[in-house]
Write a protein that holds these residues in place. Structure first.
Motif, PDB file in Angstrom:
ATOM      1  N   SER A  62      26.128  54.506  42.142  1.00  0.00           N
ATOM      2  CA  SER A  62      25.026  55.307  41.617  1.00  0.00           C
ATOM      3  C   SER A  62      23.832  54.466  41.194  1.00  0.00           C
ATOM      4  O   SER A  62      23.946  53.266  40.936  1.00  0.00           O
ATOM      5  CB  SER A  62      25.550  56.087  40.406  1.00  0.00           C
ATOM      6  N   PHE A  63      22.710  55.140  41.152  1.00  0.00           N
ATOM      7  CA  PHE A  63      21.503  54.554  40.562  1.00  0.00           C
ATOM      8  C   PHE A  63      21.133  55.306  39.291  1.00  0.00           C
ATOM      9  O   PHE A  63      19.984  55.526  38.987  1.00  0.00           O
ATOM     10  CB  PHE A  63      20.369  54.557  41.585  1.00  0.00           C
ATOM     11  N   ALA A  64      22.143  55.768  38.601  1.00  0.00           N
ATOM     12  CA  ALA A  64      22.001  56.390  37.279  1.00  0.00           C
ATOM     13  C   ALA A  64      21.495  57.809  37.346  1.00  0.00           C
ATOM     14  O   ALA A  64      21.788  58.529  38.276  1.00  0.00           O
ATOM     15  CB  ALA A  64      21.189  55.525  36.350  1.00  0.00           C
ATOM     16  N   GLY A  79      21.899  48.590  45.569  1.00  0.00           N
ATOM     17  CA  GLY A  79      22.774  48.368  44.433  1.00  0.00           C
ATOM     18  C   GLY A  79      23.900  47.441  44.864  1.00  0.00           C
ATOM     19  O   GLY A  79      24.219  47.320  46.053  1.00  0.00           O
ATOM     20  N   VAL A 112      21.662  43.502  33.309  1.00  0.00           N
ATOM     21  CA  VAL A 112      20.784  44.380  34.076  1.00  0.00           C
ATOM     22  C   VAL A 112      21.483  45.715  34.268  1.00  0.00           C
ATOM     23  O   VAL A 112      22.589  45.778  34.815  1.00  0.00           O
ATOM     24  CB  VAL A 112      20.421  43.769  35.441  1.00  0.00           C
ATOM     25  N   PHE A 157      22.161  49.117  35.939  1.00  0.00           N
ATOM     26  CA  PHE A 157      22.035  49.815  37.223  1.00  0.00           C
ATOM     27  C   PHE A 157      21.139  49.062  38.217  1.00  0.00           C
ATOM     28  O   PHE A 157      20.448  49.673  39.019  1.00  0.00           O
ATOM     29  CB  PHE A 157      21.474  51.226  37.021  1.00  0.00           C
ATOM     30  N   ASP A 158      21.131  47.743  38.158  1.00  0.00           N
ATOM     31  CA  ASP A 158      20.289  46.932  39.036  1.00  0.00           C
ATOM     32  C   ASP A 158      18.810  47.291  38.886  1.00  0.00           C
ATOM     33  O   ASP A 158      17.994  46.940  39.749  1.00  0.00           O
ATOM     34  CB  ASP A 158      20.695  47.087  40.513  1.00  0.00           C
TER      35      ASP A 158
END
Lengths: 805, 313
Positions: free
Chosen positions: A236-238, A321, A438, A440-441
């Motif tokens: 995921s990217f949040a 990600g 960091v 979620f990248d």
């Protein structure tokens, strides 16, 4: 099919007479009285398998392979004066094929097994990701169309993930935005390709026991497990977009053990070693962001940029990600087990084990985001991100485990047992400093409590029971147990539980048997770990981990437990038994009065859980060729949990009881099974029939002031029940023309009806909208593969020729 | 805590004192299978041929017991009388009281088991005495039949599930749940995970000494140890999973996201009320459907990523 045929041929050759002729010959017999070898016996079962499935084919096959094709199974058994050989092959050539062989010889026992076990998730899944090793990529043009030429919100002309930046809307919080998001389909929906989501686990096991002397054995075992395929995975990217993708799996676990044991009728001692090596070919995963083709940059300096400080939330994040997958690891165990019998029908047995688990995988970098990694300004602002504290995990956990049993029947009337168990898990992993990391990248951040925890645990469990057996009146047993657990890194540092139990077993009457038990446990914790409030006199503002201060983790919270079971069986004749079984219990989780922050009405987490299980059934076997049985069961589970929908302090919602809500979860399940076996009840014919049924209704009922508040503004819709109904019917008829040759016809039927709101079909969540059986991969806030719980109906027919020898 | 340690120490003292008691010959000495022979084991042997003369249906050919050249087997020793005791007196008189009988009314389960464990006392049988089944008066003959088995290995029922369900129907029924281990498909049996004869682990688990060690003996990818551990995972898998079957995905004891909310009562998104309105009208829907919480917190069993504190990477 070709593979199946080759394997079938090989198997036939293996069981041919030539193969049999090569089986080990019996050594010279020490006495003339040895019986001659028995002739080999076995079965050959060859025919065709034909299957039709409507709906979710993979769910029907779940752990099986029911493709049309050549069906074959074989078995072979032979006994000589000095050996016993047994082998069988099942479903040869299929993805669920199995082979077993065992040889018991004069001084050596050997066994081998091969099991293929598929796990079929879905054949309805689609994904826009292309897999290359451990990298999953998206079409660049699609990513570009979503992102647009600038980093401005809604700059793209295409939707990547509904409710995420790209074509509008960039966020969804009301029905109007949601309707727009549902109507504007993701560009990835059009380019996603179908694939079968499945993996297979192949296990090969070898074992040997060598009887060196009459008292000494040497045993060894080696098992190798290969797991290969794909499984559904979150990447995921949040908050802006959750991604589900097919995680590539390529793993192998090798287990080996060796031991030496000595035994005579009064004692036994064994020392052994066990080793286990897990190797993961893919220790990390890299995947494309469906809404970003390039790492976001606003051209500013920290703390305002070049990253977006809200990038994990608003979608201004990285192009890719990267996450760490299961690391390769190693476990070694050295153990000693002993047994000693002393007069007075007394036995002492026990074991001691030293365990060492290690894992030293290469660590992935803090992030894959070049706007963070390659920015001197960012590194200057977050110097800890310049390099990793260490290059590898250096993770290790040591365990010391011991068990000691003493059991004695000094007189026939009395039996007592005392058991002591000790377990400790000592984490040796050096604390890892991630006070700058960091998220979620997307965003570098600081976190004060960013040190890796060491969850150490030490348990002492003592258990003592005394049983009285008055002549033919059954056995009454009373017992006491105490478990003391010392923890590091959890809510409580010390937890103790006292358990009292009683049971009654009447088993020697030929007409009636009773088995009943009851136990009550009282678990209490001490040394509650509270977050610092800055004022020792004041109540802490937050609990461990930033939780509400009166939260109890239910696996360690104060608890009162009551459990009981009853099995009552009536056997009016040798051929009939009728039974009633009950099992039930209740766990209540309590506030700890020793914790100063405990206040009535402010207890969060799981409050209680209950289970009630009833079964009634009967078995009837009037003759040796007829057996009939049936069972009906009803299980009910219930739980109550309490939470508060709040923002962190000093926001007043943190302590506002009107933000409290509860969840009642009740699951009622019914089962019914029946079987009929008629083995040669009809001339030369074996008939087996079985039917199994399961029905579940799972309710999720929210309550409390927060729910009332949401309902008053039209922002609460109850969740529909999650339900499923499953049927299985099997029938197998075998007719033998001669004592050896026959034909068989088998039938297998399975049907599942399921309704689950977390499964998204074309029109939306199932249960709110009618199921279509057609998965949707672009529902609000996520890009998925369409994996879910869907109905099916399947029929398989096995027509085959049987030969016994 | 002091009180608890005293309890534990007291228990250990009880073990030691009990040991001294029995070693000193306390109580009424009743012969063990390995100590002084019981009355039925004294006397003269009749020979297997004599036994089979009347009990032809009680032969044991085709089993490991019948391997005459394997020196520990009954066939290599006194045949039928290896287990039933010397039978000459019984053969001559026909009196059933003069032979050891493994029937429901003939002996207690423990007494019957003593005969079996005089040989079967190593490997998976080493910890039988004192085990849970032993304590509930389940004996070898409760589950096994030497002369007329219906299933393998020498079981009184056709299958393990059928046998175990005689007492544990509430557990075996769970194989019919929507999410289950491959038991009903024949891929696993009860003894794949359990050693019903007594084990080093709790709940008669076959492998390891803790529940986690049992589960990770197959699921080694979850074994770690990880850089970032999830506390309940490192203690017990069954805090979240029901390995016998569940109506929730991945055999969870409750449905996501509600299972996670049993503990994660913090702020903002963890304790949000996840219900139908959000599922149909909000980007927060992604926390309810599909993988729910594990859509983002995918490394819920532990993370090895430096940025993996929240089990996100």
């Amino acid at each position: 099919m070709r593979n199946r045929f080759v394997t079938l041929t090989a198997t036939l050759l293996l069981i041919s007479r030539a193969g049999i002729a090569q089986t080990p010959q019996a050594p010279q017999t020490p006495s003339a009285a040895q019986p001659p070898p028995l002739p080999a016996t076995g079965t050959v079962d060859v025919g065709g398998l034909f299957t039709t499935i409507d709906g979710d084919e993979a769910r029907f096959e779940r752990y099986r392979d029911t493709r049309d094709g050549l069906f074959s199974s074989f078995s072979l058994n032979r006994q000589g004066a000095s050996y016993l050989f047994d082998a069988n092959a099942t479903h040869v050539g299929y993805r669920d094929q199995r082979y077993k062989a065992s040889f018991i010889g004069r001084n050596v026992d050997f066994n081998f097994g091969w099991v293929s076990l598929p796990l079929n998730f879905s054949y309805l899944t689609r994904t826009p990701f292309a897999t290359n090793g451990n990298a999953l990529t998206l079409d660049d043009n699609a990513q570009r169309a979503v992102q647009g030429p600038t980093f401005a919100p809604n700059d793209g002309t295409a939707v990547g993930v509904p409710c995420a930046p790209g074509a509008p809307p960039a966020a969804c919080g009301n029905p109007t935005q949601a309707a727009q998001a549902k109507a504007n389909r993701s560009i990835y929906n059009t380019i996603a390709t179908p694939f079968d989501l499945q993996y297979r686990r192949d296990t090969a096991a070898f074992g040997v026991t060598y009887e060196a002397t009459k008292a000494i054995d040497v045993d060894a075992k080696f098992t190798s497990v290969k797991r290969e395929g794909q499984q559904p995975w979150g990447a995921s990217f949040a908050f802006n977009n959750a991604v589900e993708l097919p995680q590539p799996i390529d793993q192998r676990t090798n287990d080996a053990s060796i031991g030496v044991s000595w035994a005579n009728p009064t004692a036994m001692f064994r020392v052994g070693w066990d080793g286990s090596w897990f190797h993961n070919q893919n220790e990390s995963l890299v995947w494309d962001n469906p809404i970003q083709i390039s790492d976001f940059s606003n051209g500013l300096l920290p703390p305002l940029g070049p990253y977006d400080p809200s990038g994990y939330s608003n979608g201004n994040g990285p192009a890719q990600g990267r996450e760490a997958l299961a690391p390769s690891n190693l476990m070694n165990v050295v153990s000693a087990t002993g047994l000693y019998k002393v007069p007075g029908r007394t036995t002492i047995n026990g074991t001691a084990q030293l365990t060492d688990q290690t894992q030293d995988a290469q660590l992935i970098p803090w992030t894959i985001n070049s706007m963070i990694n390659n920015s001197p300004a960012v590194i200057a602002a977050f110097p800890h991100l310049a390099r990793l504290p260490r290059p590898t995990a250096e993770a290790e956990a040591k365990g010391v485990n011991a068990l000691l049993n003493l059991t004695s029947r000094p007189v026939r009337l009395v039996n007592f047992t005392v058991r002591y168990r000790y377990n400790t898990r000592d984490v040796q992993t050096p604390i890892f400093d991630a006070t700058e990391y960091v998220r979620f990248d997307a965003v570098p951040e600081e976190i004060e409590e960013g040190f890796s925890p060491q969850f150490n645990t030490t348990r002492h469990i003592l258990d003592a029971n005394v049983a009285f057996t008055p002549a033919h009146a059954g056995t009454i047993r009373v017992g006491y147990g105490h478990e003391a657990v010392a923890r590091h890194g959890r809510g409580f540092s010390d937890v103790g539980e006292n358990i009292f139990r009683a049971s009654y077993d009447a088993y020697s009457n030929r007409y009636v048997s009773v088995r009943a038990s009851f136990d009550a446990g009282r678990r209490r914790g001490e040394g509650f770990v509270e977050a610092e409030s800055g004022n020792d006199e004041a109540e802490p503002v937050v609990g461990p981990g930033g939780t509400q201060p009166t939260l109890r983790y239910y696996d360690e919270a104060d608890r009162d437990r009551k459990r009981g079971s009853l099995l009552f069986t009536v056997m009016p004749q040798d051929s009939v038994d009728v039974y009633v079984q009950f099992a039930g219990g209740k766990d209540e989780y309590l506030p700890d009065s020793s914790v100063p922050v405990s206040r009535p009405g402010e207890l969060f987490g799981l409050h209680d859980s209950t289970v009630r299980s009833w079964n009634v059934g009967a078995n009837f076997h009037p003759t040796s060729v007829v057996a009939v049985g049936a069972n009906y069961g009803r299980d009910k589970y219930g739980s109550l949990q309490l939470s508060r929908n709040a923002n962190p302090p000093p926001d007043p919602t943190w302590t506002d009881p009107s933000r409290d809500w509860t969840l009642d979860n009740d699951d009622a399940t019914s089962n019914f099974t029946v079987f009929v076996d008629l083995l040669r009840a009809i001339r030369n014919t074996d008939i087996r029939f079985g039917y199994d049924y399961s029905d579940s209704d799972n309710a999720f009922v929210h309550g409390g002031p927060r729910i009332a508040a949401l309902a008053s503004i039209g922002q609460f819709i109850p969740l529909p029940n999650v339900s499923n109904t499953w049927h299985r019917a099997t029938a197998d008829v075998q007719y033998f023309f001669t004592s050896r040759a026959g034909v068989g016809l088998g039938y297998y039927f399975e049907k599942l009806d399921v309704s689950d709101f977390n499964t998204i079909d074309t029109n939306g969540p199932v249960g709110f909208t009618p199921a279509t059986g057609d998965p949707r991969i672009d529902w609000l806030g996520a890009l998925t593969m369409g994996y879910g719980n869907r109905p099916y109906t399947g029929h398989s027919v096995y027509a085959r020729v049987l030969y016994r020898f | 805590m002091v009180l608890r340690w005293n309890l534990v120490n007291g228990g250990l003292a009880l073990v030691v004192l009990s040991l001294q008691f029995v070693l000193a010959g306390g109580g009424t000495p009743v012969s063990a299978g390995s100590g002084q022979p019981p009355a039925s084991q004294t006397g003269e042997y009749a020979g297997e041929a004599t036994c089979l003369g009347c009990h032809e249906d009680k032969a044991y050919k085709g089993t490991a017991h019948s391997l005459a050249l394997k020196e520990r087997t009954p066939a290599a020793n006194h045949g039928c009388e290896s287990c039933h005791g010397p039978g000459k007196a019984h053969a001559e008189s026909g009196d059933p009281a003069l032979i050891k009988r493994f029937t429901r009314t003939g002996q207690t389960p423990a007494e019957g088991s003593d005969t079996c464990t005089s040989c079967h006392n190593r490997a998976s049988h080493a910890l039988w005495d004192g085990s849970q089944h032993f304590q509930r008066n389940v004996g070898c003959m409760t589950c096994h039949s030497i002369h007329s088995p219906k299933g393998t290995p020498q079981l009184v029922a056709r299958t393990q599930q059928e046998l175990c369900s005689k007492c544990h129907r509430n557990v075996t029924n769970k194989q019919y749940r929507f999410n289950h281990m491959p038991v009903r498909e024949g891929g696993l049996v009860c003894t794949s995970c359990h050693n019903v004869h007594g084990s080093t682990n709790v709940r008669l688990l076959r492998a390891g000494t803790t529940i986690d060690e049992s589960c990770t003996s197959c699921h080694a990818d979850k074994r770690g140890p990880y850089l970032w551990e999830h506390a309940p995972v490192s203690e017990s898998c069954i805090t979240c999973h029901d390995p016998h079957g569940s109506n929730n995905d991945r055999m969870l004891v409750s449905k996501l996201p509600f299972l996670c909310q049993r503990c994660h009562v913090t702020s903002r998104h963890p304790p949000t009320v996840y219900e139908g309105y959000l599922l149909q009208n909000s980007s927060n829907a992604n926390k309810i459907y599909g993988r729910a919480c594990t859509g983002c917190h995918q490394m819920v069993h532990g993370s090895n990523a430096p940025s993996g504190k929240a089990l996100l990477r």
